[in-house]
Design a protein around this motif. Structure first.
Motif, PDB file in Angstrom:
ATOM      1  N   ARG A 123      26.494   5.669 -12.017  1.00  0.00           N
ATOM      2  CA  ARG A 123      25.548   4.621 -11.624  1.00  0.00           C
ATOM      3  C   ARG A 123      24.197   4.735 -12.303  1.00  0.00           C
ATOM      4  N   GLY A 124      23.958   5.840 -13.012  1.00  0.00           N
ATOM      5  CA  GLY A 124      22.724   5.989 -13.764  1.00  0.00           C
ATOM      6  C   GLY A 124      21.537   6.413 -12.910  1.00  0.00           C
ATOM      7  N   ARG A 125      20.371   6.448 -13.537  1.00  0.00           N
ATOM      8  CA  ARG A 125      19.130   6.845 -12.872  1.00  0.00           C
ATOM      9  C   ARG A 125      18.546   5.653 -12.142  1.00  0.00           C
ATOM     10  N   ARG A 126      18.101   5.894 -10.900  1.00  0.00           N
ATOM     11  CA  ARG A 126      17.601   4.810 -10.076  1.00  0.00           C
ATOM     12  C   ARG A 126      16.647   5.368  -9.019  1.00  0.00           C
ATOM     13  N   ALA A 127      15.858   4.476  -8.428  1.00  0.00           N
ATOM     14  CA  ALA A 127      15.015   4.885  -7.311  1.00  0.00           C
ATOM     15  C   ALA A 127      15.902   5.223  -6.116  1.00  0.00           C
ATOM     16  N   GLY A 128      15.482   6.204  -5.336  1.00  0.00           N
ATOM     17  CA  GLY A 128      16.270   6.615  -4.188  1.00  0.00           C
ATOM     18  C   GLY A 128      16.454   5.496  -3.185  1.00  0.00           C
ATOM     19  N   ASN A 129      17.578   5.486  -2.516  1.00  0.00           N
ATOM     20  CA  ASN A 129      17.853   4.486  -1.479  1.00  0.00           C
ATOM     21  C   ASN A 129      18.626   5.164  -0.354  1.00  0.00           C
ATOM     22  N   LEU A 130      18.827   4.438   0.745  1.00  0.00           N
ATOM     23  CA  LEU A 130      19.425   5.049   1.929  1.00  0.00           C
ATOM     24  C   LEU A 130      20.881   5.439   1.691  1.00  0.00           C
ATOM     25  N   ARG A 131      21.618   4.659   0.904  1.00  0.00           N
ATOM     26  CA  ARG A 131      22.995   5.023   0.618  1.00  0.00           C
ATOM     27  C   ARG A 131      23.044   6.361  -0.123  1.00  0.00           C
ATOM     28  N   ASP A 132      22.188   6.503  -1.131  1.00  0.00           N
ATOM     29  CA  ASP A 132      22.125   7.775  -1.851  1.00  0.00           C
ATOM     30  C   ASP A 132      21.760   8.912  -0.909  1.00  0.00           C
ATOM     31  N   TYR A 133      20.794   8.653  -0.045  1.00  0.00           N
ATOM     32  CA  TYR A 133      20.371   9.689   0.899  1.00  0.00           C
ATOM     33  C   TYR A 133      21.553  10.148   1.745  1.00  0.00           C
ATOM     34  N   HIS A 134      22.289   9.185   2.274  1.00  0.00           N
ATOM     35  CA  HIS A 134      23.443   9.526   3.109  1.00  0.00           C
ATOM     36  C   HIS A 134      24.476  10.323   2.322  1.00  0.00           C
ATOM     37  N   GLU A 135      24.731   9.929   1.082  1.00  0.00           N
ATOM     38  CA  GLU A 135      25.727  10.637   0.283  1.00  0.00           C
ATOM     39  C   GLU A 135      25.293  12.066  -0.016  1.00  0.00           C
ATOM     40  N   LEU A 136      24.035  12.243  -0.368  1.00  0.00           N
ATOM     41  CA  LEU A 136      23.569  13.568  -0.769  1.00  0.00           C
ATOM     42  C   LEU A 136      23.532  14.537   0.411  1.00  0.00           C
ATOM     43  N   VAL A 137      23.103  14.065   1.594  1.00  0.00           N
ATOM     44  CA  VAL A 137      23.116  14.975   2.742  1.00  0.00           C
ATOM     45  C   VAL A 137      24.551  15.229   3.204  1.00  0.00           C
TER      46      VAL A 137
END
Length: 512
Positions: free
Chosen positions: A137-151
C-alpha cells in the motif's frame, strides 16, 4: 539429483505454508550475563559530577508554573522570570532515595504483568511515527485501520511485551480526542500493557482511567498497582515544556510509571562529544525523576536514554551508529549508578526495510542488551528515523528480537547435554542424524526462524526467489490472518465506550 533435492525442498516449504508462523512462546526475558562496562568507575563519577554541575549552576527551564511551585516548595532555587530551576545535589540525592529500583506493571490480563528493573528485558512496539508503510500500500499518513493492524501484530507476537504510545496517529480523527480511540484499541485488541500520551494532564489521566476501567479498579486502587506507563520527552537542551511537565506530574500523582527520556542528538541538541552528551542527558533525566519523586515519593520511574548523533554534513539524525551503540551501553552504567530501571532503544535512519535498516537496528539492539536495558522502546517497526512505522520492518525486527532472546538463554551443561552416550555410539567419520539423543531433541534443539530462509539456491529460486523483505510482507499478512482478539468482559467494554463518549463530548473543540 540437484533438481530432485530442489523440488523436495520446495515441497517441504509448501507443506509448511499452512502451519502457524513459528515464534517463541510467551516468556519473561532475563539477561543472565554481566552488563558490559565501557566507562570506568571514575568516568561514571566524572559524568555524575558534571551533571550535578549542570543542575546546580546552569539549571533547567521549566515552562510550567505548577512544577515551578513544586520545586520551590522543596527548596530548589527557582527563577520565576526565566522559569529556570537550579537543583542542589542534596535535593537530587534525597529524591533518588525514594525512587524504586524495580517494580511491576500490571495488565488487564495478569499473565502479561511486566517487571521493570534487575535483569529483565521488555520489548515494545514502535511508537510515535506520523506515517506508516508497507510494500503493498506504500507510504501514507497513519489512520485508524493501520493502527488496529499494527497493535494486532504486536498482540500476535509473544516477543513484544508492551505497546508504546500510539504506533501511528489516526490522522482522520480529531487531534484532541484521537488518544481515546487509540487507548480503546490498545485495551480491546490487546491484553498487554501500554504507554499513554503524557502531552498534558488530560491525555495522561484519560489513559490511567481507561486502564483502571478495563481492570475493574478505581483510580485509588491502581495508584498502588500501576498499569500504564509513559515517556516524558525532554526538549533538550535543558527544557521541560508545559505539557510534558504536566503529564509527568499527573503520572506521578496517580502512581503510574514514567520514563524520563532526554533526546540528546550529539552535535545538535547536545555537545558533539559523547561524554558531554551523556552529562547533559544524565542531568535532564535526574531532573525529571526528581520532579516525579517530589510529587509522589516512591512513584515508579525509569531512567531514559536516547543519545545518538547527527550527520554533520546535513544535520540529519543518525541511529544505530557506533556512537549510539556506545551511548546505549554507557547509559546503562549511569542508570545502575542510581539503582534505577533503564530504558533504551534500537533504531535506524534507513528509509526502507532494507539491509541498512537491519544492520543499524541490530547494532543499537546489541548496545541495548549489553547495557542491560529493562525497557527496549521502539523495538519493532521503527523506520525512517522514527517518522514511519513499517510493517515489513516490524517482521524483520521480530526476527532479530527472537534471535536475541535465544542468545540470552543460558547454555545448559549436564549429563544429557554433554551427550557422552551419543558420542560413544557414533563411529569416527559417522553422523548423528539417527542417534536417539538427536531424535529426542531434533524438534526443539535449535531456534526456528520466522523470516530466515535456509533453502538451497535451486529450491529458493523455485519458490519465487523472495528476499527477506519480500518474505516479510507475506508474514505480516499471515500474522493478521492468525490474530485472535483477546476476550474482554462485556460490562467493562461498555464502560470504556461510555467513558469515551462522555469525554469526547466534554472535550468538544478544546484540549483534553
Amino acid at each position: 539429483m540437484t533438481a530432485l533435492r530442489a523440488r523436495r525442498s520446495a515441497e517441504r516449504v509448501h507443506s509448511r505454508a499452512g502451519a502457524p508462523i513459528p515464534q517463541l512462546p510467551p516468556r519473561r526475558v532475563e539477561n543472565p550475563y554481566p552488563p558490559m562496562a565501557l566507562l570506568s568507575a571514575d568516568q561514571v563519577e566524572a559524568i555524575h559530577h558534571a551533571s550535578l554541575h549542570i543542575l546546580e549552576n546552569l539549571g533547567i527551564e521549566v515552562m510550567n508554573r505548577r512544577a515551578l511551585g513544586v520545586f520551590q516548595s522543596a527548596g530548589a532555587d527557582v527563577d520565576h522570570g526565566t522559569m529556570t530551576v537550579r537543583l542542589d545535589r542534596g535535593l537530587v540525592a534525597e529524591a533518588l532515595k525514594t525512587a524504586p529500583s524495580s517494580y511491576e506493571l500490571a495488565s488487564r490480563n495478569p499473565a502479561r504483568q511486566l517487571t521493570f528493573g534487575g535483569n529483565i528485558i521488555n520489548f515494545t512496539l514502535v511508537a510515535g511515527p506520523p506515517n506508516v508503510h508497507d510494500f503493498e500500500r506504500g507510504r501514507r499518513a497513519g489512520n485508524l485501520r493501520d493502527y488496529h493492524e499494527l497493535v494486532s501484530l504486536a498482540q500476535h507476537f509473544n516477543c513484544i511485551h508492551m505497546l508504546g504510545n500510539q504506533v501511528c496517529a489516526p490522522i482522520e480523527l480529531p487531534a484532541n480526542t484521537r488518544h481515546l480511540d487509540t487507548y480503546f484499541a490498545n485495551l480491546t485488541l490487546t491484553d498487554k500493557p501500554f504507554h499513554v500520551s503524557a502531552i498534558g494532564r488530560g491525555r495522561a489521566l484519560d489513559g490511567i482511567t481507561m486502564m483502571a476501567i478495563s481492570r475493574g479498579l478505581s483510580l485509588e486502587e491502581v495508584a498502588d498497582d500501576p498499569g500504564v506507563g509513559t515517556v516524558i520527552s525532554v526538549n533538550s537542551p535543558r527544557r521541560f515544556d508545559e505539557m510534558m511537565a504536566d503529564g509527568l506530574m499527573t503520572m506521578a500523582e496517580f502512581g503510574q510509571s514514567a520514563c524520563v527520556t532526554p533526546f540528546t542528538l550529539m552535535g545538535a541538541m547536545s555537545p558533539v562529544t559523547l561524554a558531554g552528551a551523556l552529562a547533559q542527558q544524565n542531568a535532564e533525566a535526574l531532573f525529571g525523576i526528581t520532579l516525579a519523586q517530589l510529587v509522589r515519593p516512591g512513584c515508579p520511574v525509569v531512567y531514559g536514554a536516547f543519545t545518538s548523533n547527527v550527520d554533520m554534513r546535513s544535520g540529519a539524525p543518525a541511529f544505530g551508529t557506533p556512537e549510539n551503540t556506545k551511548a546505549n551501553i554507557a547509559s546503562g552504567q549511569l542508570a545502575r549508578r542510581y539503582n534505577l530501571p533503564y530504558r533504551t532503544s534500537p533504531g535506524s535512519a534507513s528509509n526502507a526495510a532494507d539491509v541498512q535498516g537491519a544492520y543499524e537496528t541490530l547494532m543499537a539492539l546489541w548496545g541495548a542488551v549489553l547495557g542491560h536495558g529493562n525497557l527496549v522502546y521502539h523495538a519493532a517497526g521503527w523506520q525512517e528515523g522514527g517518522l514511519t512505522a513499517s510493517y515489513e520492518k516490524f517482521i524483520i525486527d521480530i526476527e532479530m528480537i527472537q534471535h536475541m532472546m535465544e542468545f540470552l538463554r543460558p547454555i545448559a551443561v549436564d549429563d544429557g547435554e554433554l551427550a557422552l552416550d551419543a558420542l560413544a555410539g557414533v563411529p569416527t567419520g559417522g553422523h548423528f542424524f539417527g542417534e536417539p539423543h538427536t531424535l529426542e531433541r531434533y524438534a526443539t534443539a535449535f531456534y526456528q526462524p520466522a523470516l530466515s530462509n535456509w533453502q538451497n539456491y535451486e529450491a529458493w529460486t523455485e519458490a519465487g526467489a523472495l528476499d527477506a523483505t519480500q518474505r516479510a510482507t507475506g508474514l505480516w499478512k499471515k500474522a493478521l490472518a492468525e490474530y485472535v482478539q483477546p476476550p474482554m468482559d462485556a460490562a467493562r467494554r461498555e464502560a470504556l465506550e461510555a467513558y469515551m463518549a462522555k469525554r469526547k463530548e466534554g472535550i468538544g473543540a478544546g484540549e483534553p
